[in-house]
Design an enzyme around this catalytic site. Sequence first.
Site, mmCIF file in Angstrom:
data_model
loop_
_atom_site.group_PDB
_atom_site.id
_atom_site.type_symbol
_atom_site.label_atom_id
_atom_site.label_comp_id
_atom_site.label_asym_id
_atom_site.label_seq_id
_atom_site.Cartn_x
_atom_site.Cartn_y
_atom_site.Cartn_z
ATOM 1 N N ASP A 111 -4.597 -10.790 -0.434
ATOM 2 C CA ASP A 111 -3.254 -11.364 -0.272
ATOM 3 C C ASP A 111 -2.420 -11.171 -1.538
ATOM 4 O OD1 ASP A 111 -1.283 -12.805 1.209
ATOM 5 O OD2 ASP A 111 -1.724 -14.570 -0.034
ATOM 6 N N HIS A 112 -1.214 -10.633 -1.344
ATOM 7 C CA HIS A 112 -0.292 -10.355 -2.454
ATOM 8 C C HIS A 112 -0.865 -9.400 -3.489
ATOM 9 C CE1 HIS A 112 1.948 -13.553 -0.536
ATOM 10 N NE2 HIS A 112 2.990 -13.206 -1.257
ATOM 11 N N HIS A 150 0.840 -1.200 0.000
ATOM 12 C CA HIS A 150 0.000 0.000 0.000
ATOM 13 C C HIS A 150 0.877 1.253 0.000
ATOM 14 C CE1 HIS A 150 -0.439 0.895 4.643
ATOM 15 N NE2 HIS A 150 0.809 0.853 4.275
HETATM 16 NI NI NI Z 1 2.512 1.041 5.441
#
Ligand code: NI
Length: 148
Positions: free
Chosen positions: A79-80, A14
């Site tokens: 996930d991933h 992120h």
């Molecule tokens: Ni972070």
Amino acid sequence: LFLIRVKTTFSAAHRLYKPELTDSENFKLYGKCSNPNGHGHNYDLEVAVAGKIDSSNGMVINFYEVSRLIDELIHDKVDHRNLNTDVDFMDGLIPTAENMALKFWEILVPHISEGKLFSISVGERGSNIVTYFGPDPNFSDIATAVQS
Ligand code: NI
């Protein structure tokens, strides 16, 4: 009253930022999580369901059923992945642990068939953990609801 807790982990990338701010303003607000090219976390996720024991089977809710819901509705989608770009239910949201817990709650709550969803916890690195108790928690209501 019992609390059933199911834990899992996932890895995701992120970047925390507000597009209207400069990089240095974003750094002031979000620290290293604002690094322009993003970064990854190993997230911890815990889902807690409150409920009364069913004396016919000795369970509140089947752990494996909760695990299956988490895997299918959340884990497989995050996930991933890159939380800024790859996860439809995070569109338009800053991918903080708070916003993730909020969306995970909205996704899971209609699927919890026994007991009541009590909390969703999202941890970014073991030491930084957010717990969400839903939009309008009333713990005595939860206790009453699961007894009836
Ligand atoms: Ni972070």
